[in-house]
Motif scaffolding. Structure first.
Motif, PDB file in Angstrom:
ATOM      1  N   ASP A 152       8.045 -20.360  25.675  1.00 23.46           N
ATOM      2  CA  ASP A 152       8.856 -21.063  26.662  1.00 23.46           C
ATOM      3  C   ASP A 152       8.733 -20.474  28.062  1.00 23.46           C
ATOM      4  O   ASP A 152       9.407 -20.921  28.984  1.00 23.46           O
ATOM      5  CB  ASP A 152      10.329 -21.023  26.239  1.00 23.46           C
ATOM      6  N   GLY A 153       7.899 -19.439  28.237  1.00 26.59           N
ATOM      7  CA  GLY A 153       7.653 -18.913  29.572  1.00 26.59           C
ATOM      8  C   GLY A 153       8.314 -17.591  29.881  1.00 26.59           C
ATOM      9  O   GLY A 153       8.314 -17.173  31.038  1.00 26.59           O
ATOM     10  N   TYR A 154       8.880 -16.906  28.891  1.00 23.24           N
ATOM     11  CA  TYR A 154       9.488 -15.598  29.107  1.00 23.24           C
ATOM     12  C   TYR A 154       8.534 -14.504  28.643  1.00 23.24           C
ATOM     13  O   TYR A 154       7.595 -14.751  27.881  1.00 23.24           O
ATOM     14  CB  TYR A 154      10.812 -15.472  28.340  1.00 23.24           C
ATOM     15  N   ASN A 155       8.795 -13.292  29.090  1.00 26.16           N
ATOM     16  CA  ASN A 155       8.115 -12.129  28.535  1.00 26.16           C
ATOM     17  C   ASN A 155       8.873 -11.646  27.314  1.00 26.16           C
ATOM     18  O   ASN A 155      10.111 -11.742  27.255  1.00 26.16           O
ATOM     19  CB  ASN A 155       8.023 -10.998  29.554  1.00 26.16           C
ATOM     20  N   GLY A 156       8.141 -11.112  26.329  1.00 30.12           N
ATOM     21  CA  GLY A 156       8.775 -10.648  25.104  1.00 30.12           C
ATOM     22  C   GLY A 156       8.134  -9.376  24.603  1.00 30.12           C
ATOM     23  O   GLY A 156       6.941  -9.143  24.808  1.00 30.12           O
ATOM     24  N   THR A 157       8.941  -8.552  23.911  1.00 30.07           N
ATOM     25  CA  THR A 157       8.453  -7.280  23.371  1.00 30.07           C
ATOM     26  C   THR A 157       9.013  -7.105  21.972  1.00 30.07           C
ATOM     27  O   THR A 157      10.215  -7.312  21.733  1.00 30.07           O
ATOM     28  CB  THR A 157       8.892  -6.103  24.246  1.00 30.07           C
ATOM     29  N   VAL A 158       8.139  -6.734  21.033  1.00 30.72           N
ATOM     30  CA  VAL A 158       8.532  -6.345  19.671  1.00 30.72           C
ATOM     31  C   VAL A 158       7.990  -4.949  19.464  1.00 30.72           C
ATOM     32  O   VAL A 158       6.783  -4.719  19.598  1.00 30.72           O
ATOM     33  CB  VAL A 158       7.980  -7.322  18.618  1.00 30.72           C
ATOM     34  N   MET A 159       8.871  -4.003  19.124  1.00 32.62           N
ATOM     35  CA  MET A 159       8.468  -2.605  19.026  1.00 32.62           C
ATOM     36  C   MET A 159       9.002  -2.015  17.734  1.00 32.62           C
ATOM     37  O   MET A 159      10.127  -2.309  17.308  1.00 32.62           O
ATOM     38  CB  MET A 159       9.003  -1.818  20.220  1.00 32.62           C
ATOM     39  N   ALA A 160       8.191  -1.173  17.081  1.00 32.41           N
ATOM     40  CA  ALA A 160       8.574  -0.470  15.860  1.00 32.41           C
ATOM     41  C   ALA A 160       8.744   1.002  16.178  1.00 32.41           C
ATOM     42  O   ALA A 160       7.869   1.624  16.787  1.00 32.41           O
ATOM     43  CB  ALA A 160       7.512  -0.662  14.784  1.00 32.41           C
ATOM     44  N   TYR A 161       9.889   1.575  15.743  1.00 37.22           N
ATOM     45  CA  TYR A 161      10.220   2.969  16.035  1.00 37.22           C
ATOM     46  C   TYR A 161      10.699   3.623  14.750  1.00 37.22           C
ATOM     47  O   TYR A 161      11.442   3.019  13.974  1.00 37.22           O
ATOM     48  CB  TYR A 161      11.312   3.049  17.105  1.00 37.22           C
ATOM     49  N   GLY A 162      10.291   4.861  14.514  1.00 39.84           N
ATOM     50  CA  GLY A 162      10.762   5.580  13.336  1.00 39.84           C
ATOM     51  C   GLY A 162       9.956   6.824  13.073  1.00 39.84           C
ATOM     52  O   GLY A 162       8.959   7.125  13.756  1.00 39.84           O
ATOM     53  N   GLN A 163      10.406   7.557  12.046  1.00 41.72           N
ATOM     54  CA  GLN A 163       9.717   8.786  11.659  1.00 41.72           C
ATOM     55  C   GLN A 163       8.340   8.446  11.107  1.00 41.72           C
ATOM     56  O   GLN A 163       8.087   7.348  10.615  1.00 41.72           O
ATOM     57  CB  GLN A 163      10.556   9.541  10.628  1.00 41.72           C
ATOM     58  N   THR A 164       7.416   9.380  11.194  1.00 35.54           N
ATOM     59  CA  THR A 164       6.087   9.161  10.659  1.00 35.54           C
ATOM     60  C   THR A 164       6.171   8.900   9.159  1.00 35.54           C
ATOM     61  O   THR A 164       6.928   9.531   8.418  1.00 35.54           O
ATOM     62  CB  THR A 164       5.181  10.371  10.934  1.00 35.54           C
ATOM     63  N   GLY A 165       5.400   7.909   8.719  1.00 35.11           N
ATOM     64  CA  GLY A 165       5.347   7.574   7.303  1.00 35.11           C
ATOM     65  C   GLY A 165       6.428   6.650   6.837  1.00 35.11           C
ATOM     66  O   GLY A 165       6.631   6.488   5.629  1.00 35.11           O
ATOM     67  N   THR A 166       7.157   5.960   7.745  1.00 37.99           N
ATOM     68  CA  THR A 166       8.240   5.068   7.317  1.00 37.99           C
ATOM     69  C   THR A 166       7.849   3.598   7.354  1.00 37.99           C
ATOM     70  O   THR A 166       8.693   2.732   7.138  1.00 37.99           O
ATOM     71  CB  THR A 166       9.479   5.280   8.196  1.00 37.99           C
ATOM     72  N   GLY A 167       6.574   3.272   7.694  1.00 36.81           N
ATOM     73  CA  GLY A 167       6.119   1.891   7.558  1.00 36.81           C
ATOM     74  C   GLY A 167       6.051   1.105   8.852  1.00 36.81           C
ATOM     75  O   GLY A 167       6.121  -0.130   8.827  1.00 36.81           O
ATOM     76  N   LYS A 168       5.899   1.752  10.000  1.00 37.46           N
ATOM     77  CA  LYS A 168       5.823   1.018  11.274  1.00 37.46           C
ATOM     78  C   LYS A 168       4.526   0.213  11.367  1.00 37.46           C
ATOM     79  O   LYS A 168       4.542  -0.974  11.694  1.00 37.46           O
ATOM     80  CB  LYS A 168       5.910   2.010  12.445  1.00 37.46           C
ATOM     81  N   LEU A 393      13.718  -4.662  18.600  1.00 38.18           N
ATOM     82  CA  LEU A 393      13.322  -3.341  18.118  1.00 38.18           C
ATOM     83  C   LEU A 393      13.572  -3.277  16.621  1.00 38.18           C
ATOM     84  O   LEU A 393      14.682  -3.580  16.163  1.00 38.18           O
ATOM     85  CB  LEU A 393      14.126  -2.256  18.843  1.00 38.18           C
ATOM     86  N   ILE A 394      12.536  -2.905  15.858  1.00 41.33           N
ATOM     87  CA  ILE A 394      12.712  -2.703  14.424  1.00 41.33           C
ATOM     88  C   ILE A 394      12.617  -1.211  14.160  1.00 41.33           C
ATOM     89  O   ILE A 394      11.648  -0.549  14.540  1.00 41.33           O
ATOM     90  CB  ILE A 394      11.685  -3.499  13.598  1.00 41.33           C
ATOM     91  N   VAL A 395      13.677  -0.680  13.594  1.00 43.36           N
ATOM     92  CA  VAL A 395      13.779   0.743  13.305  1.00 43.36           C
ATOM     93  C   VAL A 395      13.499   0.949  11.825  1.00 43.36           C
ATOM     94  O   VAL A 395      14.147   0.336  10.971  1.00 43.36           O
ATOM     95  CB  VAL A 395      15.173   1.268  13.676  1.00 43.36           C
ATOM     96  N   THR A 396      12.520   1.786  11.505  1.00 43.10           N
ATOM     97  CA  THR A 396      12.145   2.038  10.110  1.00 43.10           C
ATOM     98  C   THR A 396      12.609   3.428   9.713  1.00 43.10           C
ATOM     99  O   THR A 396      12.442   4.395  10.460  1.00 43.10           O
ATOM    100  CB  THR A 396      10.624   1.927   9.941  1.00 43.10           C
ATOM    101  N   ILE A 397      13.198   3.507   8.496  1.00 45.06           N
ATOM    102  CA  ILE A 397      13.705   4.786   7.982  1.00 45.06           C
ATOM    103  C   ILE A 397      13.254   4.946   6.537  1.00 45.06           C
ATOM    104  O   ILE A 397      12.827   3.984   5.881  1.00 45.06           O
ATOM    105  CB  ILE A 397      15.241   4.875   8.072  1.00 45.06           C
ATOM    106  N   GLY A 398      13.347   6.158   6.050  1.00 43.55           N
ATOM    107  CA  GLY A 398      13.040   6.455   4.650  1.00 43.55           C
ATOM    108  C   GLY A 398      14.294   6.819   3.875  1.00 43.55           C
ATOM    109  O   GLY A 398      15.304   7.237   4.454  1.00 43.55           O
TER     110      GLY A 398
END
Length: 944
Positions: A152-168, A393-398
């Motif tokens: 629709d004309g907007y800027n967008g960001t999807v980001m994955a954040y988390g500890q190493t090995g949690t599935g980002k 923002l998708i936050v991944t944890i173990g």
């Protein structure tokens, strides 16, 4: 990380969101395919129209929701979802006797983090995804609303954040080659984008980068390993112009690019993850999409073509940018076992993630300062947090209790990110290419109308010209007639005046004949009075000349006494003593000549008295060969003596010299003036010292005329060396420094300009601080003639190769450019001459290899003035500026500045239209020998 809020209430959760405005929406599913009969009869354009119509009707069916939007900026909070990774084999064995430290409540969008068996902390998120959530479910609730906003004309960001090995990386970048259901967010987002756009009118381009050790590298072109970040100073938008940009036409080509990028991404084996990403991966998808219903209709055929052009509006294109960020996992060194180069990588990763956390904290707390520049990662994500992009923002944890501290830090990061508000803004731009095609037809109409109006204008000008010529001819005829009448009247008046004078002369002759001649003798009563007056006047002149001679003798005696005081005591003396003795002998001879002239004058006086004898005058009057008393006096005054080798007669000197001296100089200045004329052999020795002493006189008139004498002497090249040796240049510079009188400064600057024509004097002027003095004089002066003198002096100095840097450091070049404000033609011509001399010296230095880099003139801002005056009406100014342009263009390093400053067009004009053949040839040779100029001429399609 600490300080995260517990038990936070989710605003607007459940019903969904759109542009940050929470609103219940009606779910409208877009059909995946058209009916079979429609597919059989529809063209490719029809499919595009169907896709766009579906895009207008689409709505979000995820838990993030949607809301109506408009063209204005709206608030949009960062949406955060948390995803729990299932236990792996190692955790199943090591943590078999321990319960998970995390308890999920997805129906309440809540998470509990156990501290111990009886206490836990509760956190709320926009979405809670269990370990059993599918990749499709993750995409629909996290990324799909952002993808729709980008379309629709907007800027967008999807980001994955988390500890190493949690599935980002699994969540974002999984390709799903073996199992299509395992496709990650990147693949699914491109599928939706390709399904929504029309490739005939829309476009998709992709860049794939990694941030490794604070260096931005191109995953699609590994050779491009140090890409710079460019920020727009007006809007603050961040771009990477050095990154590879690939246009996407289908899903298969996109998958090939992802495989290529993953192959070049850095990874390492650690204790926590066998394939731990050692860099932050950033996928940028640029979408350009045309907007229906915004095009402007063609104007009416009968409308004014000049007014109709202003009614055109170009079609609108919406440009959205989707940024997918797979962050490298944060890790603790004692747990990951990193060492050596892997340890350095871990430090760099933790530093960038720490900088990101500081920015999130500052934005969450509405701090006045956000440390965006602490890391390249935060600079790249400037628009994602606190900017104009819709961010998820998708936050991944173990689940392992061994990593409770890392899990807590990750959860707190997500909680703080939920407090960040972005101001979403639609990105629209105009399609000028489409508008230009539409305007081509109108351009033809405008050309025809312009030609018609031009023809009417030319006809009107011709009519007015004919009328003006007729009026001028009539006025010239009347003027000629009036002039002829006036000439005839003047001739008649002249003849009448001559006739009256002749009659008066006859009457006077008759009167003198009756009263003057009695019995053959001449009566003294008629002319004794006039002759006695003439004799008295001559006697007075003689007495004045005697007084002058006495004053000169006194001056000579003073000089002799001074000479005796300077003579050395030892016998023989040196060369200076001999020289002074010779000068004294010359002065003695000059004195004798003066006495001889006095004697001659006395004899002429006796002759004049003899002429006053009545009998002799009568005889001469009768013979017609003599003069009257007044005529003879006039003859004596205006005729030179026989001995006039280097000077006029005493009488001539008296009448010419004393008049100017009394009017302009004091009596002492007059004595020096007479002394220099009577004794030319010591003019430039003893006389110069006297003149220089007059420069310090308290009488302003004496000072002005003394500096004028020095300026006139300096105009002769033979005198310049002796003037400098006698200290004249130093005196002039001191005068320029100390006196504020405009006349003194003007004449002193002129004298310095004359002396600056000698190359030896130029370096002396520089060492005495003359350049800075001239620059200060130029800054203070307002008189055009003073500015002309100063500009001429600096212009002469500009022709010396050795003074280039001194002229710049002491303000000479800037003074030249400042004097151009006067706009007086004489001043501008001197300024142009100085710039041409300076450019020529620079060109010569570059040719010899003694100078490199851009021209000093260009660095000091002289190029715009040169270009402006290159076609000046004054031929002298135009010639100098044309030469300056040609000399500047000979050095290749100046070419780009000259092109951007408009000098290329002037060089082309000079090579074609310059009146001087040598300058035309120089300009043509310069243009043909420069590769930069040649490429620019080819681009502009200009032939020399």
């Amino acid at each position: 990380m600490d300080g995260c809020s517990k038990g936070q209430v989710v605003v607007g959760g459940g019903s969904g969101y759109r542009n940050g405005v929470h609103k219940a929406t009606v779910k409208v599913d877009r059909p995946l395919s058209a009916p079979s009969n429609l597919r059989a009869s529809s063209s490719f354009k029809s499919k595009c129209l169907l896709r766009r119509a579906a895009a207008v009707r689409r709505g979000s069916h995820s838990s993030f929701g949607g809301a109506a939007k408009d063209d204005d900026s709206v608030s949009g909070r960062v949406r955060v979802a948390i995803r729990l990774r299932p236990r792996n084999d190692e955790e199943l064995m090591a943590d078999a006797d321990f319960a998970d430290c995390v308890e999920l409540q997805p129906e309440l969008k809540r998470l509990k983090l156990r501290k111990n068996n009886w206490d836990s902390d509760t956190y709320e998120f926009d979405e809670v995804l269990t370990e059993f959530a599918s990749q499709k479910r993750v995409y629909e609730v996290v990324a799909k609303p952002v993808v729709e906003s980008v379309l629709d004309g907007y800027n967008g960001t999807v980001m994955a954040y988390g500890q190493t090995g949690t599935g980002k990386t699994y969540t974002l970048g999984r390709l799903g080659d073996e199992d299509s259901s395992a496709r990650g967010i990147m693949v699914r987002a491109m599928e939706d984008i390709l399904a929504d756009i029309c490739l005939e009118t829309d476009s998709i381009s992709v860049s794939y980068l990694q941030l490794y050790m604070e260096t931005i590298q191109d995953l699609l072109n590994p050779a491009n390993n140090n890409i710079a970040i460019v920020e727009d100073p007006k809007t603050g938008d961040v771009s990477l112009p050095g990154a590879t940009l690939v246009e996407i036409r289908d899903q298969q080509s996109f998958l090939e690019l992802l495989r290529l990028g993953e192959a070049h991404r850095f990874a390492a084996n650690t204790k926590l993850n066998t394939e731990s990403s050692r860099s932050h991966a950033i996928l940028m998808v640029h979408v350009k999409k045309s907007v229906l219903g915004r095009e402007t209709a063609f104007p009416n055929e009968n409308a004014d073509p000049y007014d109709s052009v202003n009614n055109y509006k170009p079609p609108v294109i919406r440009t959205g940018k989707l940024v997918l960020v797979d962050l490298a996992g944060s890790e603790r060194i004692h747990k990951s076992g990193s060492e050596g180069h892997t340890l350095e990588e871990a430090k760099s990763i933790n530093l960038s993630l720490s900088a990101l956390g500081k920015c999130i904290n500052a934005l969450a707390e509405n701090s006045s300062h956000v440390p965006v520049r602490d890391s390249k990662l935060t600079r790249l994500l400037r628009d994602s947090f606190g900017g104009t992009a819709r961010t998820s923002l998708i936050v991944t944890i173990g689940p392992s209790p061994r990593h409770r501290a890392e899990t807590t830090s990750t959860i707190c990061f997500g909680q703080r990110a939920m407090k960040v508000e972005n101001m979403l803004k639609i990105k629209e731009e105009f399609d000028y290419k489409s508008l230009s095609r539409r305007l081509e037809m109108q351009l033809d109409k405008l050309i025809v109308e312009n030609e018609r109006r031009q023809k009417a204008f030319e006809d009107e000008i011709e009519r007015i010209t004919l009328e003006s010529q007729s009026c001028i001819s009539e006025a010239e005829r009347k003027f000629a007639e009036a002039l002829e009448r006036e000439r005839v009247n003047c001739q008649m008046d002249y003849m009448e005046s001559i006739k009256k004078l002749e009659e008066k002369w006859v009457l006077n002759q008759q009167k003198h004949g009756e009263n003057g001649v009695i019995n053959g003798t001449y009566s003294k009563e008629g002319h004794v009075g006039s002759v006695s007056d003439e004799v008295s006047e001559v006697k007075m002149l003689l007495q004045n000349e005697i007084n002058l001679r006495k004053a000169a003798e006194e001056e000579i005696n003073i000089l002799r006494n001074q000479l005796a005081g300077f003579m050395p005591s030892e016998a023989g003396g040196d060369a200076d003593t001999v020289k002074l003795q010779r000068l004294l002998e010359d002065e003695t001879r000059q004195k004798k000549r003066l006495e001889e002239e006095v004697m001659i004058l006395k004899s002429q006086l006796s002759q004049l008295a003899f002429e006053a004898d009545p009998t002799r005058r009568l005889d001469r009057s009768r013979s017609g060969n003599g003069f009257t008393g007044v005529d003879y006096l006039s003859h004596v005054r205006h005729s030179p003596l026989k001995d006039n080798g280097q000077r006029s007669s005493i009488t001539n000197l008296h009448e010419q010299g004393i008049t100017g001296a009394v009017q302009s100089l004091s009596f002492r200045s007059y004595l020096n003036h007479k002394f220099l004329i009577l004794f030319p052999s010591i003019k430039l020795t003893v006389g110069l010292q006297k003149i220089f002493s007059l420069l310090e006189s308290e009488d302003p008139n004496v000072r002005i005329h003394a500096v004028k004498v020095v300026a006139n002497l300096a105009a002769e090249e033979a005198n310049q060396e002796r003037i400098v040796e006698a200290g004249g240049l130093t005196s002039l510079l001191m005068l320029l420094r100390s006196w504020e009188d405009e006349t003194v400064r003007r004449v002193a600057a002129g004298a310095i300009a004359n002396l600056a024509m000698n190359e030896a004097n130029q370096e002396f002027i520089m060492t005495q601080g003359g350049i800075s003095l001239l620059a200060m004089t130029a800054a203070d002066a307002e008189d055009p003639q003073t500015l002309r003198m100063v500009a001429g002096a600096i212009a002469n100095l500009c022709g010396n190769d050795k003074l280039q840097m001194s002229l710049r450091s002491e303000g000479g070049i800037k003074a030249l450019l400042q004097m151009a404000r006067c706009r007086h033609p004489d001043v501008l011509s001197q300024v142009a001459r100085g710039i041409a001399n300076f450019a020529k010296c620079e060109s010569r230095a570059c040719t010899h290899g003694t100078k490199a880099g851009r021209s000093i003139l260009i660095e000091d801002g002289a190029l715009p003035w040169i270009v402006q005056n290159a076609n000046n009406e004054a031929s002298l100014i135009r010639r100098h500026t044309e030469l300056a342009l040609c000399h500047l263009a000979q050095h290749e390093v100046n070419a780009k500045d000259m092109i951007s400053g408009g000098a290329l067009w002037e060089l082309v004009r000079i090579s074609r239209d310059c009146s001087r053949e040598d300058i035309r040839t120089l300009a043509r040779r310069t243009l043909t020998s420069s590769s930069v100029f040649q490429s620019e001429l080819q681009r502009l399609r200009i032939d020399l």
